[in-house]
Write an enzyme that holds these catalytic residues in place. Structure first.
Site, PDB file in Angstrom:
ATOM      1  N   GLU A 399       0.586  -1.271   0.081  1.00 34.52           N
ATOM      2  CA  GLU A 399       0.055  -0.050  -0.040  1.00 34.52           C
ATOM      3  C   GLU A 399       0.976   1.323   0.056  1.00 34.52           C
ATOM      4  OE1 GLU A 399      -2.627  -3.279   1.275  1.00 34.52           O
ATOM      5  OE2 GLU A 399      -0.619  -2.582   1.646  1.00 34.52           O
ATOM      6  N   GLN A 421      -8.030  -2.448  -0.666  1.00 37.44           N
ATOM      7  CA  GLN A 421      -8.919  -3.774  -0.555  1.00 37.44           C
ATOM      8  C   GLN A 421      -9.919  -3.750   0.562  1.00 37.44           C
ATOM      9  OE1 GLN A 421      -7.536  -8.156  -0.505  1.00 37.44           O
ATOM     10  NE2 GLN A 421      -7.660  -7.673  -2.608  1.00 37.44           N
ATOM     11  N   PHE A 422      -9.367  -3.085   1.540  1.00 35.69           N
ATOM     12  CA  PHE A 422     -10.271  -2.933   3.075  1.00 35.69           C
ATOM     13  C   PHE A 422      -9.677  -1.717   3.241  1.00 35.69           C
ATOM     14  CE2 PHE A 422     -11.034  -7.269   2.072  1.00 35.69           C
ATOM     15  CZ  PHE A 422     -12.222  -7.589   2.518  1.00 35.69           C
ATOM     16  N   ALA A 423     -10.487  -0.791   3.990  1.00 31.47           N
ATOM     17  CA  ALA A 423     -10.035   0.414   4.487  1.00 31.47           C
ATOM     18  C   ALA A 423      -9.036   0.152   5.741  1.00 31.47           C
ATOM     19  CB  ALA A 423     -11.299   1.173   5.044  1.00 31.47           C
ATOM     20  N   ASP A 424      -9.375  -0.992   6.305  1.00 32.86           N
ATOM     21  CA  ASP A 424      -8.308  -1.119   7.584  1.00 32.86           C
ATOM     22  C   ASP A 424      -6.831  -1.576   6.839  1.00 32.86           C
ATOM     23  OD1 ASP A 424     -10.560  -2.996   9.466  1.00 32.86           O
ATOM     24  OD2 ASP A 424     -10.970  -2.870   7.363  1.00 32.86           O
ATOM     25  N   PHE A 425      -6.567  -1.658   5.873  1.00 31.06           N
ATOM     26  CA  PHE A 425      -5.179  -1.809   5.040  1.00 31.06           C
ATOM     27  C   PHE A 425      -4.701  -0.656   4.779  1.00 31.06           C
ATOM     28  CE2 PHE A 425      -6.950  -6.270   3.149  1.00 31.06           C
ATOM     29  CZ  PHE A 425      -7.052  -6.793   4.384  1.00 31.06           C
ATOM     30  N   HIS A 466     -10.994  -6.127   9.075  1.00 32.12           N
ATOM     31  CA  HIS A 466     -11.741  -6.011   7.886  1.00 32.12           C
ATOM     32  C   HIS A 466     -13.024  -5.097   7.968  1.00 32.12           C
ATOM     33  CE1 HIS A 466      -9.277  -9.526   6.968  1.00 32.12           C
ATOM     34  NE2 HIS A 466      -9.477  -9.060   5.719  1.00 32.12           N
TER      35      HIS A 466
END
Length: 660
Positions: A399, A421-425, A466
């Site tokens: 990222e 892919q997910f905001a968490d990442f 996630h």
């Protein structure tokens, strides 16, 4: 030290010498000014000038160079006037950052130089993006980016080189191996024998050269640049050199063994090249004295002139305005009878991306699995057929590098939309967002034309990694715009506005709504203004201020309680946010409930509550109340997740507010 002039005539050799000598003399003057107390700090590149000069002169003038803070020679070889550089170092108004940043932490499109931020490694990914823009547009250009031996320990180093290798980007990654990262020797930085050996692991070419030999540096970089312009691919170059001064002058060099200092002093790049040119009869003592005298007089004049330059005058309004690149939003008004279609929240986003890609042929989409696979949520399914893989790019799992590359694309004339892919990442790209994207325009007036799509939120039993609503990590960062639509129509119109906006926009999309929510969405292109709320319901008893999934929780509650007169405000944007809409809602009702999915403590609702308390106190009939999720990580089990979410406390909080 062995010099090989090859086919260079005397004029070329003399130019190399003067280019090499000039930054050395500037630095010597800076050390005098430091001792005199006329400047406060200096990061010396004495002993490393051959790298900056040799490599810069080897590049074409319209090719980007991304140097570090010891590479004065890059700036002087690109003919930036010393007066302007000195104004920058002294924080003068005429400096490249108007007094907002120090040293070489700036960029300039006029000279095609992009400076670093203090975190060192992130600039390498920016070089990737610059080179990617050249590659897509068919420009036969190379990009040169510097890093130090210490910075090779950073993850950004690995990510940037890996991306360049996978994408065959024409980037020269130049390591200045000067023996120490501040006081930490290379033996404590890495275990491999030579840093250039790492090239094998990336499947790219690696070259190690004598960084104190200006001819070797020049010839090597010139040859590599010529090759990768025609056959794009990255090359790793390790330049062996030494830092003869401290990390900065206050730190000194006592941690360096004296015998090491003595050995490298004999390899001084200026003295050795000067001696070579004397033996080649390119120089003589009279000419050397003449050159030095001219330089000394010019340096004195330029520096003293810079000291007289105008100081910045504090202007809070101007400072706030300069956090963002100008954007003249032109609303695309929709007539009430405009054709529309019932579509899912997810499909509205897909439609916006397609329209953006057709409208902007310089728009690039990047993200994990977004090409043939169509992304984790299939939002870009079929896009490679429509737009090709050059513009719809699968990325490695890195990222930080991809956000940095997005900034590089923007610098070199492109737009980009990056899918997390997910905001968490996004945590893995956090530094690039809050320190590079957010601050670039404020620091040196360059836009960061990047949208980052953030699939966010709970409700699907996806657990702690996630499901987070992490918008509050970014709402406090000036320079970013934060959008969080609750409806398909808003998602499309706001995403199209975000793509056109030259500022960095974090676009939060609730995963739970992707396929569960449909709505009428106008066909074709339209835009909604970022920063304007939508008053969904008018009411007099209380107002609910919310966004995202909270809007649907509020609507469901209102359907269950038709006896209540509730004013419902959907913020839609959190940075900037609509203060007028909030103020009006408070005035109309006197009772305020702030509802959001994020955790309670220091969630964005805390900022809203504080602002309302400060600016609307006389309109309140009760304390501002917040309804938010529990201050825990998000559990996976459905029963636990529902208890975690703010929805489980909404009814009780409204009852408490009305009873006050």
């Amino acid at each position: 030290m062995q010099f090989d002039r090859k086919d260079k005539n005397n004029a070329v050799l003399l130019d190399l010498y003067t280019q090499l000598l000039y930054p050395r003399m500037v630095e010597e003057k800076m050390l005098i000014l430091l001792r005199q107390g006329r400047i406060g700090k200096w990061f010396s590149g004495i002993g490393q000038e051959a790298i900056a000069i040799g490599s810069t002169l080897a590049m074409e003038e319209n090719e980007y160079i991304l140097p570090m803070h010891r590479n004065l020679g890059v700036f002087t070889a690109r003919n930036i006037p010393l007066k302007r550089l000195m104004a920058q170092w002294q924080g003068k108004l005429n400096g490249f950052t108007k007094g907002r940043d120090r040293s070489f932490h700036f960029g300039t499109q006029d000279y095609k130089i992009i400076g670093m931020i203090s975190h060192l490694g992130p600039q390498m990914a920016v070089a990737d993006g610059i080179a990617l823009a050249d590659l897509i547009s068919g420009q036969e250009k190379a990009t040169l980016v510097y890093t130090g031996d210490g910075a090779t320990s950073e993850g950004d180093f690995h990510e940037a080189i890996n991306v360049a290798a996978v994408w065959n980007l024409p980037v020269i990654f130049l390591i200045e191996n000067n023996g120490y990262g501040l006081s930490t020797p290379t033996a404590e930085q890495y275990k491999c024998q030579n840093l250039v050996d790492r090239a094998v692991g990336y499947g790219i070419e690696g070259v190690q050269i004598d960084g104190n030999n200006v001819l070797e540096v020049y010839d090597t970089i010139a040859a590599i640049a010529a090759k990768i312009r025609k056959d794009p691919k990255p090359v790793l170059v390790e330049c062996l050199t030494f830092r003869m001064r401290g990390h900065e002058e206050a730190s000194g060099t006592k941690y360096v063994p004296q015998e090491l200092m003595d050995a490298w002093a004999e390899k001084d790049p200026v003295a050795n090249f000067e001696h070579f040119l004397l033996t080649e009869n390119v120089l003589n003592q009279e000419l050397i004295a003449e050159i030095k005298a001219d330089f000394k007089a010019g340096i004195e004049y330029e520096i003293e002139a810079a000291f007289q330059e105008e100081e910045p005058i504090a202007n809070t309004i101007a400072e706030l305005e300069d956090m963002y690149a100008p954007f003249n939003f032109k609303p695309n008004a929709l007539s009430p009878d405009a054709p529309s279609t019932e579509v899912r929240y997810l499909d509205a986003i897909t439609d916006a991306l397609k329209i953006g890609m057709y409208k902007h042929d310089n728009l690039v989409l990047m993200g994990q699995d977004i090409a043939e696979y169509g992304g984790a949520f299939k939002i870009t399914e079929g896009f490679t057929t429509l737009f090709g893989k050059a513009r719809v790019r699968n990325t490695p799992i890195c990222e930080s590098a991809i956000v940095g590359a997005a900034l590089g694309l923007s610098i070199n004339g492109y737009k980009s939309v990056v899918e997390m892919q997910f905001a968490d990442f996004v945590t893995c790209g956090f530094n690039q967002i809050v320190n590079n994207l957010a601050k670039t325009h404020y620091r040196w007036g360059e836009k960061a034309d990047v949208v980052i799509r953030m699939p966010t939120g709970a409700g699907t039993g996806a657990g702690p990694f996630h499901s987070q609503s992490n918008e509050a990590w970014f709402t406090k960062t000036p320079g970013l715009k934060i959008v969080y639509p609750a409806f398909p129509q808003d998602a499309k119109g706001l995403l199209l506005a975000a793509i056109d906006d030259p500022n960095p926009v974090l676009f939060f999309e609730h995963k739970y709504l992707y396929r569960s929510l449909t709505g009428q969405v106008p066909q074709g292109e339209y835009q909604l203004e970022i920063g304007k709320a939508n008053v969904l319901k008018e009411g007099r008893q209380l107002c609910i201020i919310t966004y995202g999934l909270g809007v649907h929780w509020a609507l469901a509650y209102m359907d269950e309680h038709p006896e209540l007169s509730i004013n419902l405000v959907d913020l839609r944007s959190l940075q900037p946010w609509d203060k007028n809409a909030v103020s009006n809602a408070v005035k109309q009702t006197g009772r305020v409930l702030i509802l959001h999915e994020d955790t309670l403590s220091t969630g964005f609702g805390a900022e809203l509550a504080a602002w309302i308390g400060e600016h609307c106190f006389s309109d309140l009939d009760a304390p501002v109340m917040r309804c938010a999720s529990s201050d825990t990580a998000i559990p996976m089990n459905k029963v636990l997740e529902e208890d975690f979410l703010a929805k489980s406390r909404l009814a009780a909080t409204i009852e408490k507010l009305l009873a006050y």
